[in-house]
Design a protein around this motif. Structure first.
Motif, PDB file in Angstrom:
ATOM      1  N   PRO A 207      23.478 -50.132  96.924  1.00 20.92           N
ATOM      2  CA  PRO A 207      23.836 -50.273  95.572  1.00 20.92           C
ATOM      3  C   PRO A 207      25.385 -51.156  95.661  1.00 20.92           C
ATOM      4  O   PRO A 207      26.299 -50.672  96.541  1.00 20.92           O
ATOM      5  CB  PRO A 207      23.940 -49.058  94.802  1.00 20.92           C
ATOM      6  CG  PRO A 207      23.003 -48.388  95.533  1.00 20.92           C
ATOM      7  CD  PRO A 207      22.934 -48.654  97.095  1.00 20.92           C
ATOM      8  N   THR A 208      25.596 -51.824  94.380  1.00 24.07           N
ATOM      9  CA  THR A 208      26.778 -52.714  94.724  1.00 24.07           C
ATOM     10  C   THR A 208      27.870 -51.878  94.202  1.00 24.07           C
ATOM     11  O   THR A 208      28.884 -52.029  94.913  1.00 24.07           O
ATOM     12  CB  THR A 208      26.653 -53.594  93.331  1.00 24.07           C
ATOM     13  OG1 THR A 208      25.485 -54.636  93.738  1.00 24.07           O
ATOM     14  CG2 THR A 208      27.815 -54.447  93.155  1.00 24.07           C
ATOM     15  N   GLU A 209      27.719 -50.755  93.663  1.00 22.92           N
ATOM     16  CA  GLU A 209      29.001 -50.034  93.530  1.00 22.92           C
ATOM     17  C   GLU A 209      29.318 -49.227  94.582  1.00 22.92           C
ATOM     18  O   GLU A 209      30.468 -48.746  94.800  1.00 22.92           O
ATOM     19  CB  GLU A 209      28.670 -48.966  92.415  1.00 22.92           C
ATOM     20  CG  GLU A 209      27.316 -47.880  92.526  1.00 22.92           C
ATOM     21  CD  GLU A 209      26.296 -48.466  91.975  1.00 22.92           C
ATOM     22  OE1 GLU A 209      25.314 -47.633  91.814  1.00 22.92           O
ATOM     23  OE2 GLU A 209      26.137 -49.584  91.908  1.00 22.92           O
ATOM     24  N   PHE A 210      28.459 -49.312  95.692  1.00 24.42           N
ATOM     25  CA  PHE A 210      28.799 -48.570  96.932  1.00 24.42           C
ATOM     26  C   PHE A 210      29.443 -49.739  97.609  1.00 24.42           C
ATOM     27  O   PHE A 210      30.574 -49.328  98.773  1.00 24.42           O
ATOM     28  CB  PHE A 210      27.549 -48.073  97.871  1.00 24.42           C
ATOM     29  CG  PHE A 210      26.871 -46.882  97.009  1.00 24.42           C
ATOM     30  CD1 PHE A 210      27.326 -46.535  95.829  1.00 24.42           C
ATOM     31  CD2 PHE A 210      25.818 -46.271  97.646  1.00 24.42           C
ATOM     32  CE1 PHE A 210      26.805 -45.301  95.400  1.00 24.42           C
ATOM     33  CE2 PHE A 210      25.426 -44.994  97.234  1.00 24.42           C
ATOM     34  CZ  PHE A 210      25.755 -44.811  96.046  1.00 24.42           C
ATOM     35  N   VAL A 211      29.200 -50.939  97.586  1.00 22.53           N
ATOM     36  CA  VAL A 211      29.748 -51.934  98.523  1.00 22.53           C
ATOM     37  C   VAL A 211      30.988 -52.392  98.428  1.00 22.53           C
ATOM     38  O   VAL A 211      31.804 -52.526  99.146  1.00 22.53           O
ATOM     39  CB  VAL A 211      28.672 -53.371  98.577  1.00 22.53           C
ATOM     40  CG1 VAL A 211      29.502 -54.310  99.200  1.00 22.53           C
ATOM     41  CG2 VAL A 211      27.294 -53.203  98.845  1.00 22.53           C
ATOM     42  N   VAL A 212      31.341 -51.940  96.989  1.00 20.27           N
ATOM     43  CA  VAL A 212      32.951 -52.580  96.878  1.00 20.27           C
ATOM     44  C   VAL A 212      34.019 -51.657  97.572  1.00 20.27           C
ATOM     45  O   VAL A 212      34.971 -52.506  97.971  1.00 20.27           O
ATOM     46  CB  VAL A 212      32.832 -52.153  95.208  1.00 20.27           C
ATOM     47  CG1 VAL A 212      34.606 -52.458  94.831  1.00 20.27           C
ATOM     48  CG2 VAL A 212      32.143 -53.049  94.289  1.00 20.27           C
TER      49      VAL A 212
ATOM     50  N   ARG B  29      32.530 -29.480  99.733  1.00 17.05           N
ATOM     51  CA  ARG B  29      32.883 -29.930 101.220  1.00 17.05           C
ATOM     52  C   ARG B  29      33.934 -31.199 101.362  1.00 17.05           C
ATOM     53  O   ARG B  29      33.965 -32.003 102.261  1.00 17.05           O
ATOM     54  CB  ARG B  29      31.835 -30.464 101.808  1.00 17.05           C
ATOM     55  CG  ARG B  29      30.656 -29.295 102.317  1.00 17.05           C
ATOM     56  CD  ARG B  29      29.248 -29.859 102.792  1.00 17.05           C
ATOM     57  NE  ARG B  29      28.550 -28.792 102.915  1.00 17.05           N
ATOM     58  CZ  ARG B  29      27.949 -28.197 104.256  1.00 17.05           C
ATOM     59  NH1 ARG B  29      28.387 -28.830 105.259  1.00 17.05           N
ATOM     60  NH2 ARG B  29      27.135 -27.184 104.033  1.00 17.05           N
ATOM     61  N   ALA B  30      34.650 -31.194 100.335  1.00 17.33           N
ATOM     62  CA  ALA B  30      35.722 -32.318  99.996  1.00 17.33           C
ATOM     63  C   ALA B  30      36.643 -32.454 101.176  1.00 17.33           C
ATOM     64  O   ALA B  30      37.271 -33.299 101.510  1.00 17.33           O
ATOM     65  CB  ALA B  30      36.539 -32.214  98.682  1.00 17.33           C
ATOM     66  N   ASP B  31      36.947 -31.408 101.950  1.00 18.07           N
ATOM     67  CA  ASP B  31      37.941 -31.446 103.005  1.00 18.07           C
ATOM     68  C   ASP B  31      37.193 -32.034 104.326  1.00 18.07           C
ATOM     69  O   ASP B  31      37.759 -32.481 105.035  1.00 18.07           O
ATOM     70  CB  ASP B  31      38.300 -30.067 103.312  1.00 18.07           C
ATOM     71  CG  ASP B  31      37.138 -29.223 103.869  1.00 18.07           C
ATOM     72  OD1 ASP B  31      36.082 -29.663 103.240  1.00 18.07           O
ATOM     73  OD2 ASP B  31      37.650 -28.115 104.537  1.00 18.07           O
ATOM     74  N   THR B  32      35.921 -32.383 104.161  1.00 11.89           N
ATOM     75  CA  THR B  32      35.259 -32.949 105.384  1.00 11.89           C
ATOM     76  C   THR B  32      34.725 -34.469 105.034  1.00 11.89           C
ATOM     77  O   THR B  32      34.977 -35.445 105.872  1.00 11.89           O
ATOM     78  CB  THR B  32      34.194 -32.469 105.680  1.00 11.89           C
ATOM     79  OG1 THR B  32      34.401 -30.801 105.892  1.00 11.89           O
ATOM     80  CG2 THR B  32      33.161 -32.789 106.840  1.00 11.89           C
ATOM     81  N   TYR B  33      34.255 -34.831 103.746  1.00  5.94           N
ATOM     82  CA  TYR B  33      34.018 -35.970 103.326  1.00  5.94           C
ATOM     83  C   TYR B  33      33.591 -36.240 101.859  1.00  5.94           C
ATOM     84  O   TYR B  33      33.629 -35.060 101.111  1.00  5.94           O
ATOM     85  CB  TYR B  33      32.412 -36.197 103.795  1.00  5.94           C
ATOM     86  CG  TYR B  33      31.296 -35.376 103.836  1.00  5.94           C
ATOM     87  CD1 TYR B  33      30.759 -35.032 102.543  1.00  5.94           C
ATOM     88  CD2 TYR B  33      30.826 -34.382 104.708  1.00  5.94           C
ATOM     89  CE1 TYR B  33      29.757 -34.155 102.360  1.00  5.94           C
ATOM     90  CE2 TYR B  33      29.887 -33.676 104.584  1.00  5.94           C
ATOM     91  CZ  TYR B  33      29.347 -33.532 103.234  1.00  5.94           C
ATOM     92  OH  TYR B  33      28.136 -32.396 103.137  1.00  5.94           O
ATOM     93  N   SER B  34      33.766 -37.294 101.499  1.00  8.76           N
ATOM     94  CA  SER B  34      33.724 -37.582  99.960  1.00  8.76           C
ATOM     95  C   SER B  34      32.211 -38.332  99.829  1.00  8.76           C
ATOM     96  O   SER B  34      31.805 -38.529 100.968  1.00  8.76           O
ATOM     97  CB  SER B  34      35.004 -38.711  99.503  1.00  8.76           C
ATOM     98  OG  SER B  34      34.738 -39.861 100.348  1.00  8.76           O
ATOM     99  N   TYR B  35      31.782 -38.475  98.534  1.00  6.29           N
ATOM    100  CA  TYR B  35      30.476 -39.103  98.617  1.00  6.29           C
ATOM    101  C   TYR B  35      30.128 -39.889  97.300  1.00  6.29           C
ATOM    102  O   TYR B  35      30.958 -39.512  96.502  1.00  6.29           O
ATOM    103  CB  TYR B  35      29.614 -37.865  98.520  1.00  6.29           C
ATOM    104  CG  TYR B  35      29.466 -36.919  97.109  1.00  6.29           C
ATOM    105  CD1 TYR B  35      28.658 -37.247  96.272  1.00  6.29           C
ATOM    106  CD2 TYR B  35      30.404 -36.011  97.133  1.00  6.29           C
ATOM    107  CE1 TYR B  35      28.555 -36.560  94.899  1.00  6.29           C
ATOM    108  CE2 TYR B  35      30.449 -35.233  95.864  1.00  6.29           C
ATOM    109  CZ  TYR B  35      29.616 -35.747  94.840  1.00  6.29           C
ATOM    110  OH  TYR B  35      29.562 -34.863  93.656  1.00  6.29           O
ATOM    111  N   LYS B  36      29.383 -40.685  97.260  1.00  6.09           N
ATOM    112  CA  LYS B  36      28.922 -41.216  96.073  1.00  6.09           C
ATOM    113  C   LYS B  36      27.343 -41.052  96.083  1.00  6.09           C
ATOM    114  O   LYS B  36      26.662 -41.338  97.072  1.00  6.09           O
ATOM    115  CB  LYS B  36      29.378 -42.949  96.036  1.00  6.09           C
ATOM    116  CG  LYS B  36      30.739 -43.024  96.040  1.00  6.09           C
ATOM    117  CD  LYS B  36      31.032 -44.684  96.171  1.00  6.09           C
ATOM    118  CE  LYS B  36      32.563 -44.781  95.900  1.00  6.09           C
ATOM    119  NZ  LYS B  36      33.037 -46.228  96.108  1.00  6.09           N
ATOM    120  N   TYR B  37      26.789 -41.091  94.716  1.00  2.00           N
ATOM    121  CA  TYR B  37      25.375 -40.488  94.718  1.00  2.00           C
ATOM    122  C   TYR B  37      24.648 -41.584  93.654  1.00  2.00           C
ATOM    123  O   TYR B  37      25.566 -41.525  92.412  1.00  2.00           O
ATOM    124  CB  TYR B  37      25.289 -39.021  94.314  1.00  2.00           C
ATOM    125  CG  TYR B  37      23.744 -38.736  94.203  1.00  2.00           C
ATOM    126  CD1 TYR B  37      22.922 -38.773  95.111  1.00  2.00           C
ATOM    127  CD2 TYR B  37      23.330 -38.318  92.870  1.00  2.00           C
ATOM    128  CE1 TYR B  37      21.334 -38.306  94.850  1.00  2.00           C
ATOM    129  CE2 TYR B  37      22.095 -37.970  92.626  1.00  2.00           C
ATOM    130  CZ  TYR B  37      21.217 -37.945  93.706  1.00  2.00           C
ATOM    131  OH  TYR B  37      19.801 -37.540  93.362  1.00  2.00           O
TER     132      TYR B  37
END
Length: 226
Positions: free
Chosen positions: A148-153, A50-58
């Motif tokens: 998580p901090t890695e998301f906040v950056v 679904r990369a054409d709609t959104y990116s993600y972090k998990y």
């Protein structure tokens, strides 16, 4: 404003659908932050489609095949998912996002219960808007969700606008996961073993027949010379 609902809540493959309405925030990106209990996980490969709609972090357990009772101590904690829209909002600011989920196999039931219910909170929805021409520290119209901090950056130098559910709405959905009966475990194990052994013996028999047939139709090299 945001509203969410769960599609196929009585299956192993529910889908979280979130609809947001935020007119007047064009050029801002939509973000959805999910906290998932151990019983529920996302498949990164499926999200990548679904990369054409959104990116993600998990952040969470990377073993997608384990049942919930086989998870280690570290994997038993809630996992987190951040979804970020690829395109910025239009002037109307209406957008709908679907995130496919999966449920793990749960503990079997000793009481004959056929479903296990798990509460799943709505995602924290917020907009991240650029500070035009500003080099100052980030300014928040409202606070970022705790994540998580890695998301906040990713939200440095952004204005954050939270999108809340309507007042009076309970932002929680329920996933009903089918579960087995403990009394049936021994029968299922025996049946599985019988099927696997039978399949193995059939394959051995088929291979032997094939080898014999090939051998009977092949002319020996010495016979050709004669």
């Amino acid at each position: 404003m945001q509203s969410s609902s769960l599609l196929h809540p009585h299956s192993y493959h529910p889908v979280f659908r979130t609809r947001i309405s935020a007119s007047g925030h064009e050029n801002c990106t939509l973000n959805l932050y999910y906290e998932l209990p151990p019983l529920i996980f996302v498949d990164p490969y499926e999200l990548s489609n679904r990369a054409d709609t959104y990116s993600y972090k998990y952040a969470g357990s990377s073993n997608l095949e384990l049942p919930v009772f086989a998870l280690g101590e570290d994997d038993s904690r809630n996992s987190t998912l951040l979804v970020t829209g690829v395109e910025t909002l239009s002037r109307e600011g209406v957008l709908e996002v679907e995130v496919p989920l999966h449920t793990r196999y749960a503990h079997t039931s000793t009481t004959g219960t056929t479903f296990q219910e798990t509460k799943l909170s709505w995602p924290d929805a917020f907009l991240a808007c650029s500070l035009s021409g500003s080099t100052s520290r980030p300014r928040y119209d409202s606070e970022l969700p705790k994540m998580p901090t890695e998301f906040v950056v990713a939200f440095e130098a952004k204005t954050i606008v939270r999108l809340w559910p309507l007042e009076g709405v309970i932002p929680v959905e329920t996933v009903s996961t089918p579960i087995g009966n403990t009394a049936d475990v021994s029968t299922v194990e025996l049946g599985t073993a019988v099927v696997i052994i039978s399949a193995f013996l059939f394959l051995v028999h088929a291979v032997r027949r094939t080898v014999a047939r090939i051998g009977s139709t092949t002319t020996p090299l010495s016979a050709k010379k004669q």
